[in-house]
Scaffold this motif. Sequence first.
Motif, mmCIF file in Angstrom:
data_model
loop_
_atom_site.group_PDB
_atom_site.id
_atom_site.type_symbol
_atom_site.label_atom_id
_atom_site.label_comp_id
_atom_site.label_asym_id
_atom_site.label_seq_id
_atom_site.Cartn_x
_atom_site.Cartn_y
_atom_site.Cartn_z
ATOM 1 N N THR A 67 104.727 -11.117 13.171
ATOM 2 C CA THR A 67 106.092 -11.442 13.569
ATOM 3 C C THR A 67 106.970 -11.756 12.370
ATOM 4 N N THR A 68 106.427 -12.506 11.421
ATOM 5 C CA THR A 68 107.186 -12.900 10.244
ATOM 6 C C THR A 68 106.236 -13.187 9.102
ATOM 7 N N HIS A 170 107.351 -22.712 19.035
ATOM 8 C CA HIS A 170 106.487 -23.817 18.637
ATOM 9 C C HIS A 170 105.127 -23.326 18.145
ATOM 10 N N ARG A 171 104.703 -22.148 18.570
ATOM 11 C CA ARG A 171 103.413 -21.618 18.116
ATOM 12 C C ARG A 171 103.466 -21.086 16.691
ATOM 13 N N LEU A 172 104.617 -20.628 16.261
ATOM 14 C CA LEU A 172 104.731 -20.006 14.949
ATOM 15 C C LEU A 172 104.643 -21.057 13.839
ATOM 16 N N THR A 173 103.971 -20.720 12.771
ATOM 17 C CA THR A 173 103.776 -21.663 11.663
ATOM 18 C C THR A 173 105.053 -21.754 10.849
ATOM 19 N N ASP A 464 102.164 -11.313 3.452
ATOM 20 C CA ASP A 464 101.493 -12.616 3.400
ATOM 21 C C ASP A 464 100.678 -12.905 4.656
ATOM 22 N N ALA A 465 100.902 -12.147 5.725
ATOM 23 C CA ALA A 465 100.149 -12.379 6.959
ATOM 24 C C ALA A 465 98.655 -12.178 6.763
ATOM 25 N N THR A 506 103.296 -2.943 6.922
ATOM 26 C CA THR A 506 103.548 -3.434 8.273
ATOM 27 C C THR A 506 104.932 -3.008 8.749
ATOM 28 N N ASN A 507 105.175 -3.217 10.032
ATOM 29 C CA ASN A 507 106.480 -2.836 10.579
ATOM 30 C C ASN A 507 107.607 -3.670 9.969
ATOM 31 N N GLU A 508 107.335 -4.950 9.695
ATOM 32 C CA GLU A 508 108.368 -5.783 9.071
ATOM 33 C C GLU A 508 108.720 -5.249 7.685
#
Length: 560
Positions: A67-68, A170-173, A464-465, A506-508
Amino acid sequence: MSNAKTDASPASQPTSTDWAGLGGTFIRFWQRFARRMWSDPVIIVGLLLVAGLVHGLQMTVTPSLLTTDDEGTYVAQAWAILYKGALAHYTYWMDHPPGGWIQMAGWAWLTHAFDRYDSAIAVGREFMLVATLASVALLYLLAKRLGMNKFFSIGAVALFALSPLAVYTHRLTFLDNIAIPWVLAAFLLAASPRNRLAAVIGSAVCFGVAVLTKETILVVLPALLWQLRQGTHPRTRRMSYFLWSVFAGCVGFIYILMAIVKNELLPGPGHVDLLYAIRWQLFDRASSGSFFDPTSAASVIVHSWVRLDPWLIGLAVALALPAMLRRQLRPVALAFVIQIAVMLRPGGYLPQPYVIALIPFAALIVAGAVGALWNSGLLNRFHLLRNQIPRTGFSYAQVLVQAPALAIVAVFGLVIAVPQWSPRLHDLMTDDRNVSVRQTMEWVETHIPTKKGDASPVHILVSDAMWVDLKRLGYAPDWYFKVDLDPAVKANYPQGWQDVDYVIFTNEMNEIAKSDSKADMTTTLASRKHGTLVAKFGSLSETIWIYQVHKPLRTSSGTG
């Protein structure tokens, strides 16, 4: 001569069951039981269980780990503290204070989290669960302290913990999630009814830690100072403000002191500096455009929030003014309004996690404003029944008076919120959006050696993921744009793309390559251009491409 009635013993008298007495005993038992079950500790435990269940199910695989990049960045920095003894896995240039990932590293050290998960980002998401549960308990106590009854305090927590927008973010770091419990604790202590200086100092320390966790939380400072004013006695107010400023300043000064000790406060040759980081954050970041421009990045981000939950933030905006009319709600309403105003400023930068700091104040505004209407009798015109209906132990009159308001709240929840929230919550609690990442890691481990034939490392450019995961497997990964931006990393690639062996795209990264930021990806894009696609996993936003880079043939003189 004895009388038969007087001679008869009590035991000889016929007995009958005292149904009235038994009924009263039964009612008193259930009243005592209800009071115990309705106590604050029991309510908080129940809220923690529900919030933990909704947040925890599938939290390590949904949302997607792609996601990010921010998630991987903060987890990698926490990993660097534990395993490299440094504040970051690359040159730390003070773009954010390190308080957030220091706390994450502390949790990972105490619980051996990096040894328990194959995916490093799962460590960060576990810590986000801890932060969310702390926020749940603090939000309930703050709602009570702001004058809400238990019913509406529970409602505030439900909005905060069960909104799909809240569960997703809230789940995302994100550092914002770590800062929120500290901010709520600061407001809770500032609203202390006992006017103790210890509460004032505690509020200052908590807010200082919040700022060291995410510096943007400074925008709610005026609201917190207003809360402090309302919670202190006029005779001790100056002393309270003085102590608060001293202790908050001392905690915040740690960041500046760190820069001074490292000789990184002012600009100079050969090092980063704090002033540049501040200038970049405030002025040099690319604008997200106007929210009112449907083609702008700001509009896209806000609409992504609305797709997750079209009600919470919108209702809070609508109820912010009514909340301002209630003295106890004014500070939290101001905190929300300030953040909305900053979000709508023209030419500013709007990050995706900005909404995280809006959610707790939005929940307090909605629950508090509805609760104020309930208590004021504006939702019904039957308050005269209080004097017309006899009082009973069951408070029938109160039930009849407040039933219309309860019906309105119930209808809103069942007809509007539940149908909107249920499918999104179901997806968040059942989906697995991490399949492509797992497949990629398995493929890399199977098909790519950690060393080349000459024992030199295999260089892989990656987001970085997956950086920490590859590092733990023995590879030499590098974050894709650090190769162009960080001199310490660039030195490992003297010939640019020709020193790269693989690119995990990645797509990002694909979206960034289409934007104005592609200048930061010169080496990565050149590597992909000279590479061959050897594997592809996933689809849509979870797509991952793996390219093997072809090196030009070299002559004996070393030229290609």
